[in-house]
Design a protein around this motif. Structure first.
Motif, PDB file in Angstrom:
ATOM      1  N   ARG A 126       0.818  -1.222   0.000  1.00 25.00           N
ATOM      2  CA  ARG A 126       0.000   0.000   0.000  1.00 25.00           C
ATOM      3  C   ARG A 126       0.843   1.261   0.000  1.00 25.00           C
ATOM      4  O   ARG A 126       0.318   2.367   0.047  1.00 25.00           O
ATOM      5  CB  ARG A 126      -0.914   0.009   1.228  1.00 25.00           C
ATOM      6  CG  ARG A 126      -2.048  -1.016   1.162  1.00 25.00           C
ATOM      7  CD  ARG A 126      -2.900  -0.893   2.409  1.00 25.00           C
ATOM      8  NE  ARG A 126      -3.948  -1.905   2.435  1.00 25.00           N
ATOM      9  CZ  ARG A 126      -4.438  -2.431   3.554  1.00 25.00           C
ATOM     10  NH1 ARG A 126      -3.972  -2.037   4.717  1.00 25.00           N
ATOM     11  NH2 ARG A 126      -5.383  -3.342   3.500  1.00 25.00           N
ATOM     12  N   GLY A 127       2.183   1.095  -0.002  1.00 25.99           N
ATOM     13  CA  GLY A 127       3.057   2.253  -0.101  1.00 25.99           C
ATOM     14  C   GLY A 127       3.599   2.775   1.213  1.00 25.99           C
ATOM     15  O   GLY A 127       4.224   3.838   1.249  1.00 25.99           O
ATOM     16  N   ALA A 138      10.399 -11.022  -5.273  1.00 27.38           N
ATOM     17  CA  ALA A 138      10.362  -9.593  -5.613  1.00 27.38           C
ATOM     18  C   ALA A 138      11.662  -8.937  -5.166  1.00 27.38           C
ATOM     19  O   ALA A 138      12.256  -9.323  -4.163  1.00 27.38           O
ATOM     20  CB  ALA A 138       9.173  -8.920  -4.935  1.00 27.38           C
ATOM     21  N   SER A 139      12.084  -7.931  -5.911  1.00 28.76           N
ATOM     22  CA  SER A 139      13.343  -7.258  -5.577  1.00 28.76           C
ATOM     23  C   SER A 139      13.138  -5.887  -4.951  1.00 28.76           C
ATOM     24  O   SER A 139      14.072  -5.328  -4.378  1.00 28.76           O
ATOM     25  CB  SER A 139      14.221  -7.126  -6.830  1.00 28.76           C
ATOM     26  OG  SER A 139      13.548  -6.381  -7.830  1.00 28.76           O
ATOM     27  N   ASN A 140      11.929  -5.330  -5.054  1.00 30.52           N
ATOM     28  CA  ASN A 140      11.691  -4.007  -4.481  1.00 30.52           C
ATOM     29  C   ASN A 140      10.205  -3.841  -4.135  1.00 30.52           C
ATOM     30  O   ASN A 140       9.382  -4.717  -4.401  1.00 30.52           O
ATOM     31  CB  ASN A 140      12.145  -2.899  -5.451  1.00 30.52           C
ATOM     32  CG  ASN A 140      11.506  -3.041  -6.827  1.00 30.52           C
ATOM     33  OD1 ASN A 140      10.297  -3.214  -6.947  1.00 30.52           O
ATOM     34  ND2 ASN A 140      12.314  -2.986  -7.877  1.00 30.52           N
ATOM     35  N   GLN A 141       9.875  -2.668  -3.568  1.00 30.23           N
ATOM     36  CA  GLN A 141       8.513  -2.422  -3.112  1.00 30.23           C
ATOM     37  C   GLN A 141       7.518  -2.352  -4.265  1.00 30.23           C
ATOM     38  O   GLN A 141       6.367  -2.802  -4.143  1.00 30.23           O
ATOM     39  CB  GLN A 141       8.470  -1.121  -2.301  1.00 30.23           C
ATOM     40  CG  GLN A 141       7.162  -0.899  -1.549  1.00 30.23           C
ATOM     41  CD  GLN A 141       7.285   0.223  -0.524  1.00 30.23           C
ATOM     42  OE1 GLN A 141       8.333   0.835  -0.397  1.00 30.23           O
ATOM     43  NE2 GLN A 141       6.228   0.482   0.208  1.00 30.23           N
ATOM     44  N   SER A 142       7.949  -1.835  -5.409  1.00 29.10           N
ATOM     45  CA  SER A 142       7.057  -1.752  -6.571  1.00 29.10           C
ATOM     46  C   SER A 142       6.626  -3.136  -7.037  1.00 29.10           C
ATOM     47  O   SER A 142       5.453  -3.359  -7.378  1.00 29.10           O
ATOM     48  CB  SER A 142       7.752  -1.007  -7.715  1.00 29.10           C
ATOM     49  OG  SER A 142       8.009   0.326  -7.371  1.00 29.10           O
ATOM     50  N   GLU A 143       7.569  -4.074  -7.034  1.00 34.04           N
ATOM     51  CA  GLU A 143       7.239  -5.437  -7.452  1.00 34.04           C
ATOM     52  C   GLU A 143       6.294  -6.107  -6.442  1.00 34.04           C
ATOM     53  O   GLU A 143       5.417  -6.885  -6.831  1.00 34.04           O
ATOM     54  CB  GLU A 143       8.515  -6.256  -7.629  1.00 34.04           C
ATOM     55  CG  GLU A 143       9.344  -5.819  -8.830  1.00 34.04           C
ATOM     56  CD  GLU A 143      10.564  -6.684  -9.059  1.00 34.04           C
ATOM     57  OE1 GLU A 143      10.711  -7.718  -8.361  1.00 34.04           O
ATOM     58  OE2 GLU A 143      11.387  -6.335  -9.933  1.00 34.04           O
ATOM     59  N   LEU A 144       6.467  -5.796  -5.160  1.00 34.14           N
ATOM     60  CA  LEU A 144       5.547  -6.330  -4.153  1.00 34.14           C
ATOM     61  C   LEU A 144       4.138  -5.796  -4.383  1.00 34.14           C
ATOM     62  O   LEU A 144       3.154  -6.532  -4.249  1.00 34.14           O
ATOM     63  CB  LEU A 144       6.027  -5.952  -2.754  1.00 34.14           C
ATOM     64  CG  LEU A 144       7.289  -6.651  -2.251  1.00 34.14           C
ATOM     65  CD1 LEU A 144       7.712  -6.083  -0.905  1.00 34.14           C
ATOM     66  CD2 LEU A 144       7.078  -8.159  -2.141  1.00 34.14           C
ATOM     67  N   THR A 145       4.041  -4.526  -4.746  1.00 33.30           N
ATOM     68  CA  THR A 145       2.727  -3.935  -5.027  1.00 33.30           C
ATOM     69  C   THR A 145       2.073  -4.616  -6.225  1.00 33.30           C
ATOM     70  O   THR A 145       0.869  -4.897  -6.217  1.00 33.30           O
ATOM     71  CB  THR A 145       2.866  -2.427  -5.296  1.00 33.30           C
ATOM     72  OG1 THR A 145       3.412  -1.790  -4.131  1.00 33.30           O
ATOM     73  CG2 THR A 145       1.517  -1.802  -5.610  1.00 33.30           C
ATOM     74  N   LEU A 146       2.860  -4.918  -7.250  1.00 32.18           N
ATOM     75  CA  LEU A 146       2.321  -5.600  -8.431  1.00 32.18           C
ATOM     76  C   LEU A 146       1.802  -6.989  -8.084  1.00 32.18           C
ATOM     77  O   LEU A 146       0.752  -7.412  -8.572  1.00 32.18           O
ATOM     78  CB  LEU A 146       3.400  -5.695  -9.515  1.00 32.18           C
ATOM     79  CG  LEU A 146       3.735  -4.387 -10.241  1.00 32.18           C
ATOM     80  CD1 LEU A 146       4.916  -4.592 -11.189  1.00 32.18           C
ATOM     81  CD2 LEU A 146       2.526  -3.866 -11.010  1.00 32.18           C
ATOM     82  N   VAL A 147       2.543  -7.697  -7.230  1.00 34.42           N
ATOM     83  CA  VAL A 147       2.092  -9.026  -6.795  1.00 34.42           C
ATOM     84  C   VAL A 147       0.753  -8.902  -6.062  1.00 34.42           C
ATOM     85  O   VAL A 147      -0.184  -9.667  -6.318  1.00 34.42           O
ATOM     86  CB  VAL A 147       3.142  -9.683  -5.874  1.00 34.42           C
ATOM     87  CG1 VAL A 147       2.575 -10.962  -5.242  1.00 34.42           C
ATOM     88  CG2 VAL A 147       4.409 -10.014  -6.654  1.00 34.42           C
ATOM     89  N   ALA A 148       0.659  -7.924  -5.167  1.00 36.19           N
ATOM     90  CA  ALA A 148      -0.568  -7.734  -4.398  1.00 36.19           C
ATOM     91  C   ALA A 148      -1.746  -7.378  -5.300  1.00 36.19           C
ATOM     92  O   ALA A 148      -2.863  -7.874  -5.116  1.00 36.19           O
ATOM     93  CB  ALA A 148      -0.353  -6.647  -3.344  1.00 36.19           C
ATOM     94  N   LEU A 149      -1.512  -6.527  -6.276  1.00 40.38           N
ATOM     95  CA  LEU A 149      -2.574  -6.152  -7.211  1.00 40.38           C
ATOM     96  C   LEU A 149      -2.997  -7.335  -8.073  1.00 40.38           C
ATOM     97  O   LEU A 149      -4.197  -7.560  -8.312  1.00 40.38           O
ATOM     98  CB  LEU A 149      -2.100  -4.995  -8.104  1.00 40.38           C
ATOM     99  CG  LEU A 149      -1.997  -3.619  -7.445  1.00 40.38           C
ATOM    100  CD1 LEU A 149      -1.263  -2.651  -8.364  1.00 40.38           C
ATOM    101  CD2 LEU A 149      -3.393  -3.082  -7.114  1.00 40.38           C
ATOM    102  N   LEU A 157      -5.058  -8.597  -3.622  1.00 44.70           N
ATOM    103  CA  LEU A 157      -4.837  -8.429  -2.182  1.00 44.70           C
ATOM    104  C   LEU A 157      -4.964  -6.985  -1.741  1.00 44.70           C
ATOM    105  O   LEU A 157      -5.120  -6.701  -0.551  1.00 44.70           O
ATOM    106  CB  LEU A 157      -3.444  -8.969  -1.812  1.00 44.70           C
ATOM    107  CG  LEU A 157      -3.245 -10.467  -2.078  1.00 44.70           C
ATOM    108  CD1 LEU A 157      -1.790 -10.840  -1.922  1.00 44.70           C
ATOM    109  CD2 LEU A 157      -4.123 -11.300  -1.149  1.00 44.70           C
ATOM    110  N   ILE A 158      -4.842  -6.053  -2.676  1.00 44.03           N
ATOM    111  CA  ILE A 158      -5.089  -4.635  -2.413  1.00 44.03           C
ATOM    112  C   ILE A 158      -5.911  -4.095  -3.570  1.00 44.03           C
ATOM    113  O   ILE A 158      -5.972  -4.697  -4.644  1.00 44.03           O
ATOM    114  CB  ILE A 158      -3.783  -3.811  -2.256  1.00 44.03           C
ATOM    115  CG1 ILE A 158      -2.953  -3.876  -3.539  1.00 44.03           C
ATOM    116  CG2 ILE A 158      -2.991  -4.275  -1.044  1.00 44.03           C
ATOM    117  CD1 ILE A 158      -1.727  -2.953  -3.526  1.00 44.03           C
ATOM    118  N   GLU A 159      -6.524  -2.949  -3.356  1.00 43.12           N
ATOM    119  CA  GLU A 159      -7.312  -2.321  -4.410  1.00 43.12           C
ATOM    120  C   GLU A 159      -6.435  -1.375  -5.207  1.00 43.12           C
ATOM    121  O   GLU A 159      -5.556  -0.694  -4.663  1.00 43.12           O
ATOM    122  CB  GLU A 159      -8.471  -1.547  -3.798  1.00 43.12           C
ATOM    123  CG  GLU A 159      -9.479  -2.431  -3.080  1.00 43.12           C
ATOM    124  CD  GLU A 159     -10.589  -1.615  -2.450  1.00 43.12           C
ATOM    125  OE1 GLU A 159     -10.429  -1.205  -1.300  1.00 43.12           O
ATOM    126  OE2 GLU A 159     -11.592  -1.398  -3.135  1.00 43.12           O
TER     127      GLU A 159
END
Length: 209
Positions: free
Chosen positions: A160-161, A191-202, A206-208
């Motif tokens: 979520r950032g 994942a290598s960074n926070q952006s990639e984690l966000t993509l996985v969640a989307l 798992l997140i909107e």
């Protein structure tokens, strides 16, 4: 009359739920907009049922469920979510919530869910129950299922950032502990960074967006 505490960070959503519950002869004894407030107000309000949104700033609904049940193991909680994934219902029911209801469910199901949870019965909307059953049959597990409960909480906050410092404050952890969880989350999810984690969640709902 069943006493209900509403926990949702959107005032209009709480208004709609309050009207639905009032029409069904429930008493809304309090409304709060965060998991932190829910934990603080619960001992004073003593509700029969807590209706808890999962997607909120701060500690979020899942962590709030854990903390409420640590305060009172007999707390009866109905989790509400806009998520369409299977990870959240599994996690929150495992954490001790008695019910799970998607926000897309028909309005009348809210009263049925609160009634069931107030009487100590489990409740799950039909769409979530079907999704869980199909996922189990197909072996269609989310990659997040490999995460521990704490790793999952950190993962969702990161997706979520939120920063490491913000997560540490919200979850009452040290930044180094959050960093350790972050390392393990990245390893498990590839994942290598926070952006990639966000993509996985989307990708897994798992997140909107």
């Amino acid at each position: 009359m069943t006493r209900v505490l509403l926990v949702d960070d959107h005032a209009l959503v709480r208004m709609g739920f309050r009207m639905l519950l009032a029409d069904a002869s429930f008493e809304v004894v309090g409304e709060v907009d965060s998991g932190e407030q829910a934990c603080a107000e619960y001992p004073r309000l003593k509700p029969d049922v807590v209706v808890m949104d999962l997607a909120m700033p701060g500690i979020g609904g899942l962590e709030a469920v854990r903390r409420l049940l640590a305060q009172d193991p007999k707390a009866r909680i109905l989790a509400l979510s806009a998520y369409e994934d299977t990870a959240h219902p599994r996690r929150v029911l495992r954490a001790g919530a008695l019910g799970y209801l998607r926000k897309r469910s028909a309005p009348e199901t809210l009263a049925a869910a609160v009634t069931a949870v107030a009487s100590g019965q489990r409740y799950m909307d039909a769409a979530t129950a079907q999704a869980l059953a199909v996922a189990q049959l197909d072996g269609d597990a989310s990659p997040a299922d490999t995460l521990s409960e704490r790793e999952f909480s950190v993962f969702i906050q990161l997706a979520r950032g939120q920063s490491v410092a913000q997560i540490a404050q919200a979850l009452n952890l040290s930044p180094s502990t959050v960093g350790t969880h972050l390392y393990r989350v990245k390893q498990k999810l590839g994942a290598s960074n926070q952006s990639e984690l966000t993509l996985v969640a989307l990708r897994w709902g798992l997140i909107e967006a």
